[in-house]
Design an enzyme around this catalytic site. Structure first.
Site, PDB file in Angstrom:
ATOM      1  N   ASP A  49      60.592  79.889  34.987  1.00 41.90           N
ATOM      2  CA  ASP A  49      58.715  79.721  35.151  1.00 41.90           C
ATOM      3  C   ASP A  49      57.672  79.930  33.963  1.00 41.90           C
ATOM      4  O   ASP A  49      57.718  80.230  32.791  1.00 41.90           O
ATOM      5  CB  ASP A  49      58.361  79.871  36.327  1.00 41.90           C
ATOM      6  N   LYS A  77      55.522  74.982  35.488  1.00 36.28           N
ATOM      7  CA  LYS A  77      54.368  74.435  35.308  1.00 36.28           C
ATOM      8  C   LYS A  77      53.397  74.850  34.746  1.00 36.28           C
ATOM      9  O   LYS A  77      53.222  75.956  34.984  1.00 36.28           O
ATOM     10  CB  LYS A  77      54.054  73.906  36.904  1.00 36.28           C
ATOM     11  N   MET A 114      44.498  82.674  40.217  1.00 36.50           N
ATOM     12  CA  MET A 114      44.347  81.456  39.452  1.00 36.50           C
ATOM     13  C   MET A 114      43.129  80.856  39.285  1.00 36.50           C
ATOM     14  O   MET A 114      42.667  80.392  40.673  1.00 36.50           O
ATOM     15  CB  MET A 114      45.552  80.529  40.442  1.00 36.50           C
TER      16      MET A 114
HETATM   17  C1  LIG Z   1      51.109  80.651  40.401  1.00 28.54           C
HETATM   18  S1  LIG Z   1      50.594  82.557  40.525  1.00 28.54           S
HETATM   19  C2  LIG Z   1      52.005  83.356  40.235  1.00 28.54           C
HETATM   20  C3  LIG Z   1      51.868  84.712  40.981  1.00 28.54           C
HETATM   21  C4  LIG Z   1      53.259  85.837  40.473  1.00 28.54           C
HETATM   22  N1  LIG Z   1      54.212  85.500  41.529  1.00 28.54           N
HETATM   23  C5  LIG Z   1      52.860  86.905  41.195  1.00 28.54           C
HETATM   24  O1  LIG Z   1      52.937  87.500  41.977  1.00 28.54           O
HETATM   25  O2  LIG Z   1      51.998  87.516  40.169  1.00 28.54           O
HETATM   26  C6  LIG Z   1      50.321  82.577  39.039  1.00 28.54           C
HETATM   27  C7  LIG Z   1      48.802  83.992  38.693  1.00 28.54           C
HETATM   28  O3  LIG Z   1      49.038  85.319  38.975  1.00 28.54           O
HETATM   29  C8  LIG Z   1      48.985  85.655  38.038  1.00 28.54           C
HETATM   30  N2  LIG Z   1      49.215  86.598  37.155  1.00 28.54           N
HETATM   31  C9  LIG Z   1      50.515  86.435  36.248  1.00 28.54           C
HETATM   32  N3  LIG Z   1      51.032  86.921  36.267  1.00 28.54           N
HETATM   33  C10 LIG Z   1      50.196  87.545  35.300  1.00 28.54           C
HETATM   34  C11 LIG Z   1      49.782  88.636  34.269  1.00 28.54           C
HETATM   35  N4  LIG Z   1      50.805  89.219  33.587  1.00 28.54           N
HETATM   36  N5  LIG Z   1      48.023  88.663  34.002  1.00 28.54           N
HETATM   37  C12 LIG Z   1      47.407  88.512  34.879  1.00 28.54           C
HETATM   38  N6  LIG Z   1      47.155  87.903  35.785  1.00 28.54           N
HETATM   39  C13 LIG Z   1      48.591  87.552  35.800  1.00 28.54           C
HETATM   40  C14 LIG Z   1      46.945  84.856  37.508  1.00 28.54           C
HETATM   41  O4  LIG Z   1      46.411  84.687  38.102  1.00 28.54           O
HETATM   42  C15 LIG Z   1      47.980  83.513  37.512  1.00 28.54           C
HETATM   43  O5  LIG Z   1      47.747  82.539  37.656  1.00 28.54           O
END
Ligand SMILES: C[S@@+](CC[C@H](N)C(=O)[O-])C[C@H]1O[C@@H](n2cnc3c(N)ncnc32)[C@H](O)[C@@H]1O
Length: 282
Positions: A51, A73, A188
Protein backbone atom coordinates in the site's frame (compact mmCIF):
# COMPACT_ATOMS: atom_id res chain seq x y z
CA UNK A 1 15.84 -21.10 10.45
CA UNK A 2 17.33 -17.64 10.95
CA UNK A 3 19.95 -16.65 13.51
CA UNK A 4 19.00 -13.89 15.94
CA UNK A 5 21.43 -11.65 17.80
CA UNK A 6 24.33 -14.08 17.46
CA UNK A 7 23.19 -16.27 20.37
CA UNK A 8 23.09 -20.04 20.46
CA UNK A 9 19.33 -20.10 19.91
CA UNK A 10 17.70 -20.26 16.51
CA UNK A 11 14.19 -19.31 15.55
CA UNK A 12 12.19 -21.77 13.49
CA UNK A 13 9.83 -19.46 11.67
CA UNK A 14 6.78 -20.97 9.97
CA UNK A 15 6.90 -21.86 6.26
CA UNK A 16 5.40 -19.38 3.84
CA UNK A 17 3.42 -21.93 1.86
CA UNK A 18 2.68 -21.43 -1.87
CA UNK A 19 -0.94 -20.48 -2.48
CA UNK A 20 -1.29 -18.60 0.84
CA UNK A 21 -1.39 -14.92 1.76
CA UNK A 22 0.54 -13.29 4.61
CA UNK A 23 -1.04 -10.01 5.67
CA UNK A 24 1.85 -8.17 7.25
CA UNK A 25 2.28 -4.83 9.03
CA UNK A 26 5.44 -3.05 7.90
CA UNK A 27 5.47 -0.55 10.79
CA UNK A 28 5.60 3.22 10.41
CA UNK A 29 8.61 3.41 8.07
CA UNK A 30 11.94 2.54 9.66
CA UNK A 31 12.94 -0.88 8.25
CA UNK A 32 14.48 -1.60 11.66
CA UNK A 33 10.94 -1.84 13.05
CA UNK A 34 10.00 -4.80 10.85
CA UNK A 35 9.20 -7.96 12.79
CA UNK A 36 11.14 -11.16 12.14
CA UNK A 37 8.08 -12.63 10.46
CA UNK A 38 7.82 -9.57 8.20
CA UNK A 39 11.50 -9.95 7.22
CA UNK A 40 10.94 -13.63 6.42
CA UNK A 41 7.85 -12.82 4.37
CA UNK A 42 9.82 -10.23 2.35
CA UNK A 43 12.60 -12.72 1.70
CA UNK A 44 10.28 -15.58 0.64
CA UNK A 45 7.39 -13.86 -1.17
CA UNK A 46 6.68 -14.46 -4.87
CA UNK A 47 4.39 -11.41 -5.01
CA UNK A 48 4.36 -8.33 -2.78
CA UNK A 49 1.14 -6.34 -2.88
CA UNK A 50 1.87 -3.11 -1.03
CA UNK A 51 0.00 0.00 0.00
CA UNK A 52 0.92 3.66 -0.31
CA UNK A 53 2.36 3.89 3.22
CA UNK A 54 5.05 1.24 2.79
CA UNK A 55 8.46 2.90 2.78
CA UNK A 56 10.53 2.21 -0.40
CA UNK A 57 13.45 1.18 1.82
CA UNK A 58 11.32 -1.74 2.99
CA UNK A 59 10.42 -2.80 -0.55
CA UNK A 60 14.16 -2.88 -1.29
CA UNK A 61 14.36 -5.80 1.12
CA UNK A 62 11.98 -7.94 -0.93
CA UNK A 63 13.06 -11.10 -2.75
CA UNK A 64 14.53 -9.68 -6.02
CA UNK A 65 12.51 -12.25 -7.99
CA UNK A 66 9.21 -11.18 -6.43
CA UNK A 67 6.54 -9.33 -8.37
CA UNK A 68 6.04 -5.93 -6.72
CA UNK A 69 2.44 -4.77 -7.09
CA UNK A 70 1.46 -1.26 -6.02
CA UNK A 71 -2.20 -1.24 -4.95
CA UNK A 72 -1.97 1.83 -2.75
CA UNK A 73 -4.91 4.13 -2.13
CA UNK A 74 -3.84 7.75 -2.33
CA UNK A 75 -6.08 10.63 -1.30
CA UNK A 76 -7.25 12.70 -4.26
CA UNK A 77 -5.90 10.25 -6.89
CA UNK A 78 -7.56 7.34 -8.68
CA UNK A 79 -7.15 4.33 -6.39
CA UNK A 80 -8.11 0.67 -6.61
CA UNK A 81 -11.30 -0.21 -4.76
CA UNK A 82 -11.05 -2.48 -1.73
CA UNK A 83 -12.96 -5.11 -3.69
CA UNK A 84 -10.39 -4.98 -6.51
CA UNK A 85 -7.58 -5.41 -3.98
CA UNK A 86 -9.35 -8.38 -2.37
CA UNK A 87 -9.90 -10.00 -5.78
CA UNK A 88 -6.25 -9.53 -6.73
CA UNK A 89 -5.05 -11.19 -3.52
CA UNK A 90 -7.33 -14.16 -4.16
CA UNK A 91 -6.23 -14.43 -7.82
CA UNK A 92 -2.51 -14.33 -6.95
CA UNK A 93 -2.94 -17.00 -4.28
CA UNK A 94 -4.86 -19.16 -6.76
CA UNK A 95 -1.85 -18.91 -9.11
CA UNK A 96 0.01 -20.80 -6.38
CA UNK A 97 2.15 -17.84 -5.31
CA UNK A 98 3.32 -16.89 -1.83
CA UNK A 99 1.50 -13.58 -1.59
CA UNK A 100 2.75 -10.92 0.80
CA UNK A 101 0.12 -8.27 1.44
CA UNK A 102 2.24 -5.52 2.99
CA UNK A 103 0.60 -2.62 4.78
CA UNK A 104 1.94 0.42 6.63
CA UNK A 105 1.80 0.25 10.43
CA UNK A 106 -0.47 -2.52 11.66
CA UNK A 107 -2.92 -4.17 9.23
CA UNK A 108 -5.76 -4.07 11.75
CA UNK A 109 -5.38 -0.43 12.83
CA UNK A 110 -7.25 1.70 10.30
CA UNK A 111 -5.75 -0.59 7.67
CA UNK A 112 -8.77 -2.53 6.39
CA UNK A 113 -6.91 -5.74 7.19
CA UNK A 114 -10.07 -7.26 8.63
CA UNK A 115 -11.89 -6.82 5.33
CA UNK A 116 -9.05 -8.53 3.45
CA UNK A 117 -9.08 -11.47 5.90
CA UNK A 118 -12.82 -11.86 5.45
CA UNK A 119 -12.44 -11.87 1.65
CA UNK A 120 -9.67 -14.50 1.83
CA UNK A 121 -11.70 -16.65 4.22
CA UNK A 122 -14.67 -16.35 1.89
CA UNK A 123 -12.54 -17.57 -1.03
CA UNK A 124 -11.11 -20.45 1.01
CA UNK A 125 -7.54 -19.07 0.90
CA UNK A 126 -5.37 -19.77 3.95
CA UNK A 127 -3.65 -16.71 5.43
CA UNK A 128 -1.49 -15.50 8.32
CA UNK A 129 -1.76 -12.09 9.99
CA UNK A 130 1.52 -10.56 11.15
CA UNK A 131 0.96 -7.44 13.29
CA UNK A 132 3.15 -4.39 12.78
CA UNK A 133 3.97 -1.39 14.91
CA UNK A 134 1.24 1.15 14.41
CA UNK A 135 2.15 4.80 13.73
CA UNK A 136 0.22 5.93 16.80
CA UNK A 137 2.64 4.06 19.06
CA UNK A 138 5.90 3.67 17.08
CA UNK A 139 5.68 7.08 15.42
CA UNK A 140 5.06 8.77 18.72
CA UNK A 141 7.96 6.89 20.30
CA UNK A 142 10.31 8.13 17.57
CA UNK A 143 9.11 11.65 18.35
CA UNK A 144 9.92 11.16 22.05
CA UNK A 145 6.30 10.92 23.19
CA UNK A 146 5.23 7.91 25.33
CA UNK A 147 1.67 6.93 24.54
CA UNK A 148 0.88 6.31 28.22
CA UNK A 149 2.69 7.59 31.33
CA UNK A 150 2.01 6.62 34.92
CA UNK A 151 0.22 9.40 36.76
CA UNK A 152 -0.20 11.45 33.59
CA UNK A 153 -2.02 9.37 30.99
CA UNK A 154 -3.98 6.30 32.01
CA UNK A 155 -5.72 5.81 28.67
CA UNK A 156 -4.62 5.95 25.03
CA UNK A 157 -7.31 6.33 22.39
CA UNK A 158 -6.89 5.89 18.64
CA UNK A 159 -9.32 7.93 16.58
CA UNK A 160 -9.75 8.36 12.83
CA UNK A 161 -10.04 11.98 11.77
CA UNK A 162 -11.96 11.25 8.61
CA UNK A 163 -14.69 9.03 7.24
CA UNK A 164 -15.26 7.76 3.68
CA UNK A 165 -16.15 11.28 2.50
CA UNK A 166 -13.11 12.89 4.14
CA UNK A 167 -15.22 14.60 6.83
CA UNK A 168 -14.86 14.06 10.57
CA UNK A 169 -16.85 10.89 11.43
CA UNK A 170 -20.23 11.96 12.79
CA UNK A 171 -20.33 9.24 15.46
CA UNK A 172 -17.45 10.69 17.52
CA UNK A 173 -18.60 11.89 20.95
CA UNK A 174 -16.31 14.82 21.76
CA UNK A 175 -17.70 15.03 25.32
CA UNK A 176 -16.38 11.50 25.95
CA UNK A 177 -13.06 12.13 24.15
CA UNK A 178 -12.44 15.38 26.04
CA UNK A 179 -13.00 13.67 29.41
CA UNK A 180 -10.58 10.75 28.88
CA UNK A 181 -7.52 10.85 31.18
CA UNK A 182 -4.91 10.16 28.51
CA UNK A 183 -3.58 10.75 25.01
CA UNK A 184 -5.89 11.10 22.02
CA UNK A 185 -4.08 9.86 18.93
CA UNK A 186 -5.68 11.00 15.68
CA UNK A 187 -4.95 9.24 12.38
CA UNK A 188 -5.77 10.80 8.97
CA UNK A 189 -6.69 14.04 10.70
CA UNK A 190 -4.66 16.85 9.09
CA UNK A 191 -7.68 17.94 7.04
CA UNK A 192 -10.02 18.05 10.04
CA UNK A 193 -7.61 19.32 12.72
CA UNK A 194 -9.32 22.70 12.97
CA UNK A 195 -12.69 21.10 13.74
CA UNK A 196 -11.18 18.52 16.10
CA UNK A 197 -9.44 21.21 18.15
CA UNK A 198 -12.54 23.44 18.29
CA UNK A 199 -14.82 20.60 19.32
CA UNK A 200 -12.45 19.32 22.03
CA UNK A 201 -12.21 22.82 23.53
CA UNK A 202 -15.98 23.30 23.26
CA UNK A 203 -16.39 19.99 25.13
CA UNK A 204 -14.22 21.20 28.01
CA UNK A 205 -10.63 20.27 27.10
CA UNK A 206 -8.33 23.13 28.20
CA UNK A 207 -7.15 25.21 25.20
CA UNK A 208 -3.55 24.96 26.42
CA UNK A 209 -3.62 21.13 26.18
CA UNK A 210 -0.43 20.19 24.30
CA UNK A 211 -0.64 18.89 20.73
CA UNK A 212 2.06 17.31 18.55
CA UNK A 213 1.87 16.72 14.82
CA UNK A 214 4.34 14.01 13.81
CA UNK A 215 4.92 13.67 10.05
CA UNK A 216 6.65 10.79 8.26
CA UNK A 217 7.39 9.33 11.66
CA UNK A 218 10.46 7.08 11.99
CA UNK A 219 11.74 7.97 8.49
CA UNK A 220 14.60 10.30 7.59
CA UNK A 221 11.95 12.91 6.73
CA UNK A 222 10.32 12.90 10.20
CA UNK A 223 9.20 16.31 11.48
CA UNK A 224 7.42 17.25 14.71
CA UNK A 225 5.39 20.38 15.37
CA UNK A 226 4.57 21.09 19.01
CA UNK A 227 1.56 23.28 19.68
CA UNK A 228 -1.63 23.36 21.75
CA UNK A 229 -5.35 23.05 21.08
CA UNK A 230 -5.84 26.81 20.84
CA UNK A 231 -3.35 27.36 18.04
CA UNK A 232 -2.60 23.96 16.43
CA UNK A 233 -4.78 24.56 13.36
CA UNK A 234 -3.03 27.88 12.74
CA UNK A 235 0.41 26.34 13.31
CA UNK A 236 -0.39 23.51 10.90
CA UNK A 237 -1.65 25.94 8.26
CA UNK A 238 1.59 27.89 8.56
CA UNK A 239 4.01 24.92 8.63
CA UNK A 240 2.13 22.68 6.17
CA UNK A 241 3.23 19.35 7.71
CA UNK A 242 3.53 16.58 5.13
CA UNK A 243 1.31 13.48 5.04
CA UNK A 244 1.24 10.94 6.55
CA UNK A 245 0.94 12.61 9.93
CA UNK A 246 -0.28 11.49 13.31
CA UNK A 247 -1.72 14.06 15.72
CA UNK A 248 -1.42 13.58 19.46
CA UNK A 249 -3.43 15.57 21.98
CA UNK A 250 -2.50 15.27 25.64
CA UNK A 251 -0.13 16.03 28.49
CA UNK A 252 2.25 13.25 27.33
CA UNK A 253 3.48 15.65 24.63
CA UNK A 254 5.22 17.66 27.40
CA UNK A 255 7.54 14.70 28.10
CA UNK A 256 9.10 15.19 24.70
CA UNK A 257 11.21 18.07 26.05
CA UNK A 258 13.12 15.61 28.26
CA UNK A 259 12.97 12.46 26.18
CA UNK A 260 13.79 13.79 22.71
CA UNK A 261 16.94 15.64 23.77
CA UNK A 262 19.11 12.52 24.20
CA UNK A 263 16.97 9.99 22.37
CA UNK A 264 18.72 8.29 19.47
CA UNK A 265 16.33 7.85 16.55
CA UNK A 266 16.49 7.82 12.77
CA UNK A 267 15.85 4.86 10.50
CA UNK A 268 18.34 2.03 10.11
CA UNK A 269 20.22 2.05 6.81
CA UNK A 270 19.37 -0.35 4.04
CA UNK A 271 21.16 -1.25 0.82
CA UNK A 272 24.07 -2.82 2.74
CA UNK A 273 24.03 -6.04 0.73
CA UNK A 274 26.73 -5.24 -1.81
CA UNK A 275 30.46 -5.01 -0.94
CA UNK A 276 30.52 -1.38 -2.13
CA UNK A 277 27.59 -0.43 0.06
CA UNK A 278 28.95 -2.25 3.10
CA UNK A 279 31.63 0.37 3.68
CA UNK A 280 28.93 3.08 3.72
CA UNK A 281 26.77 1.11 6.15
CA UNK A 282 29.51 0.12 8.60
C1 LIG B 1 -4.95 4.42 6.48
S1 LIG B 1 -4.19 4.84 8.00
C2 LIG B 1 -3.15 3.44 8.21
C3 LIG B 1 -2.63 3.29 9.60
C4 LIG B 1 -1.66 2.13 9.73
N1 LIG B 1 -2.33 0.87 9.48
C5 LIG B 1 -0.99 2.10 11.10
O1 LIG B 1 -1.25 1.17 11.89
O2 LIG B 1 -0.18 3.00 11.39
C6 LIG B 1 -3.08 6.10 7.47
C7 LIG B 1 -2.71 7.07 8.59
O3 LIG B 1 -1.76 6.48 9.47
C8 LIG B 1 -0.91 7.49 9.99
N2 LIG B 1 0.48 7.15 9.63
C9 LIG B 1 0.89 6.02 9.04
N3 LIG B 1 2.23 6.01 8.93
C10 LIG B 1 2.66 7.17 9.46
C11 LIG B 1 3.95 7.74 9.65
N4 LIG B 1 5.08 7.12 9.27
N5 LIG B 1 4.03 8.96 10.24
C12 LIG B 1 2.92 9.59 10.66
N6 LIG B 1 1.67 9.09 10.50
C13 LIG B 1 1.55 7.90 9.93
C14 LIG B 1 -1.37 8.80 9.37
O4 LIG B 1 -2.31 9.39 10.26
C15 LIG B 1 -2.04 8.34 8.10
O5 LIG B 1 -2.96 9.29 7.63
Amino acid sequence: MIPVLGGAGRLALPDFTPGTVWLVGAGPGDPGLLTLLAAKALADADAVVYDALVDPAILDLANPAARLIDLGKRAGRPSPTQEAINDRLVALAREGLRVLRLKGGDPFVFGRGGEECLALADAGIAFRVVPGITAGIGGMAYAGIPVTHRGMATTATFVTGHDKSGALPDNLDFGVLAALPGALVFYMALGTLDEIARRLVAAGKPPMTPVAIVSSASTAAQTVIESNLARCAEDAARSQPKRPAIIVVGEVVRLRGWIASLQQTGPVQTGCGSKAAQSLCA
